[in-house]
Design a protein around this motif. Structure first.
Motif, PDB file in Angstrom:
ATOM      1  N   ARG A  25       0.827  -1.206   0.000  1.00 27.82           N
ATOM      2  CA  ARG A  25       0.000   0.000   0.000  1.00 27.82           C
ATOM      3  C   ARG A  25       0.871   1.270   0.000  1.00 27.82           C
ATOM      4  NH1 ARG A  25      -2.829   0.126   4.746  1.00 27.82           N
ATOM      5  NH2 ARG A  25      -3.226  -2.097   4.668  1.00 27.82           N
ATOM      6  N   ALA A  26       2.035   1.190   0.599  1.00 30.17           N
ATOM      7  CA  ALA A  26       2.937   2.347   0.653  1.00 30.17           C
ATOM      8  C   ALA A  26       3.412   2.767  -0.734  1.00 30.17           C
ATOM      9  CB  ALA A  26       4.126   2.040   1.560  1.00 30.17           C
ATOM     10  N   TRP A  27       3.324   1.871  -1.713  1.00 32.02           N
ATOM     11  CA  TRP A  27       3.732   2.197  -3.084  1.00 32.02           C
ATOM     12  C   TRP A  27       2.734   3.125  -3.768  1.00 32.02           C
ATOM     13  CZ3 TRP A  27       8.263   1.443  -5.434  1.00 32.02           C
ATOM     14  CH2 TRP A  27       9.150   0.531  -4.855  1.00 32.02           C
ATOM     15  N   THR A  28       1.559   3.326  -3.204  1.00 33.76           N
ATOM     16  CA  THR A  28       0.537   4.162  -3.850  1.00 33.76           C
ATOM     17  C   THR A  28       0.846   5.641  -3.740  1.00 33.76           C
ATOM     18  OG1 THR A  28      -0.858   4.179  -1.878  1.00 33.76           O
ATOM     19  CG2 THR A  28      -1.263   2.437  -3.512  1.00 33.76           C
ATOM     20  N   GLY A  29       1.761   6.028  -2.894  1.00 31.97           N
ATOM     21  CA  GLY A  29       2.167   7.431  -2.770  1.00 31.97           C
ATOM     22  C   GLY A  29       3.567   7.642  -3.281  1.00 31.97           C
ATOM     23  N   PRO A  30       3.767   7.647  -4.608  1.00 28.06           N
ATOM     24  CA  PRO A  30       5.132   7.680  -5.159  1.00 28.06           C
ATOM     25  C   PRO A  30       5.910   8.958  -4.832  1.00 28.06           C
ATOM     26  CG  PRO A  30       3.509   7.901  -6.917  1.00 28.06           C
ATOM     27  CD  PRO A  30       2.758   7.611  -5.658  1.00 28.06           C
ATOM     28  N   ALA A  31       5.232  10.040  -4.489  1.00 25.93           N
ATOM     29  CA  ALA A  31       5.959  11.276  -4.176  1.00 25.93           C
ATOM     30  C   ALA A  31       6.852  11.088  -2.955  1.00 25.93           C
ATOM     31  CB  ALA A  31       4.979  12.417  -3.951  1.00 25.93           C
ATOM     32  N   GLY A  32       6.424  10.256  -2.026  1.00 26.43           N
ATOM     33  CA  GLY A  32       7.208  10.036  -0.822  1.00 26.43           C
ATOM     34  C   GLY A  32       8.446   9.184  -1.034  1.00 26.43           C
ATOM     35  N   LEU A  33       8.564   8.563  -2.194  1.00 29.41           N
ATOM     36  CA  LEU A  33       9.693   7.676  -2.444  1.00 29.41           C
ATOM     37  C   LEU A  33      11.019   8.415  -2.579  1.00 29.41           C
ATOM     38  CD1 LEU A  33       8.110   5.149  -4.971  1.00 29.41           C
ATOM     39  CD2 LEU A  33       8.419   4.883  -2.511  1.00 29.41           C
ATOM     40  N   VAL A  34      10.984   9.663  -2.976  1.00 25.96           N
ATOM     41  CA  VAL A  34      12.230  10.404  -3.165  1.00 25.96           C
ATOM     42  C   VAL A  34      12.367  11.579  -2.208  1.00 25.96           C
ATOM     43  CG1 VAL A  34      12.566   9.738  -5.566  1.00 25.96           C
ATOM     44  CG2 VAL A  34      11.195  11.750  -5.039  1.00 25.96           C
ATOM     45  N   ASP A  58       9.873  -1.130   3.325  1.00 25.02           N
ATOM     46  CA  ASP A  58       9.797   0.299   3.016  1.00 25.02           C
ATOM     47  C   ASP A  58      10.142   0.532   1.539  1.00 25.02           C
ATOM     48  OD1 ASP A  58       9.862   3.053   2.966  1.00 25.02           O
ATOM     49  OD2 ASP A  58      11.342   3.252   4.564  1.00 25.02           O
ATOM     50  N   PRO A  59       9.192   1.066   0.757  1.00 25.60           N
ATOM     51  CA  PRO A  59       9.477   1.354  -0.655  1.00 25.60           C
ATOM     52  C   PRO A  59      10.645   2.318  -0.857  1.00 25.60           C
ATOM     53  CG  PRO A  59       7.122   1.509  -0.233  1.00 25.60           C
ATOM     54  CD  PRO A  59       7.795   1.346   1.098  1.00 25.60           C
ATOM     55  N   VAL A  60      10.874   3.211   0.097  1.00 23.41           N
ATOM     56  CA  VAL A  60      11.989   4.152  -0.011  1.00 23.41           C
ATOM     57  C   VAL A  60      13.312   3.383  -0.030  1.00 23.41           C
ATOM     58  CG1 VAL A  60      13.163   6.073   1.137  1.00 23.41           C
ATOM     59  CG2 VAL A  60      10.673   6.028   1.041  1.00 23.41           C
TER      60      VAL A  60
END
Length: 184
Positions: free
Chosen positions: A72-81, A137-139
């Motif tokens: 589910r954390a992958w749905t907010g791609p802005a937070g990845l970077v 964690d996707p990050v």
């Protein structure tokens, strides 16, 4: 930095020690199977160390809920970077995948494929961490992927340097051989 706390943490984790022990036992035969001698063995050791560090935990809590949270954390791609490489942990995640990617590039000469494979491996490791209760964690996947990219780039540059050096010495050998035959 490697300090007594880190060493104590490693020694206190039997699962991590088991993966490291298995890596040591399998490194030489698997490295020889790769057909690349000590470079293949080094690759197996480094990958084993990465797996030991990332796929074990002191007290696992097995649950698919952690995997669901991770996905589910992958749905907010802005937070990845956001805050890219802004902490020691993020920098460690970059550094974690650079050595295996560099060695893999030296072994197989396919940097793009290696970066892709390393990123997929990181994705799977993070899903596993969610499953065992470490919290995927996707990050971390982004940082591991960047580390793989930097490692593959370093491996590519090293290979290019060797090719350049070999061409230069072959050129000298040919020039030297040609001048001795023309002097007769």
């Amino acid at each position: 930095m490697l300090d007594a706390g880190i060493i104590g943490n490693v020694v206190a984790q039997p699962r991590l020690l088991a993966v490291l022990g298995l890596t040591v036992v399998l490194a030489w035969p698997l490295g020889r199977l790769l057909g690349r001698g000590s470079l293949g063995t080094a690759f197996i050791v480094v990958v084993g160390a990465v797996l030991a560090a990332t796929t074990t935990t002191r007290t696992p809590y097995y649950s698919l809920d952690g995997v669901e949270v991770y996905l589910r954390a992958w749905t907010g791609p802005a937070g990845l970077v956001h805050g890219f490489a802004g902490t020691h942990e993020k920098l460690a995640n970059i550094g974690l995948f650079a050595p295996p990617a560099a060695l893999a590039t030296l072994l197989w000469r396919r940097p793009a494929l290696i970066v892709g494979a390393a990123t997929v491996l990181s994705f799977l490791i993070e899903a596993w961490q969610g499953f065992i209760g470490r919290g995927g964690d996707p990050v971390d996947v982004v940082h591991n992927g960047v580390g793989a990219l930097l490692g593959a780039g370093a491996g590519f540059a090293i290979r290019a340097g060797y090719r350049w050096r070999d061409r230069k010495s072959n050129s000298r050998a040919l020039t030297g051989a040609g001048s001795s035959t023309t002097g007769r």
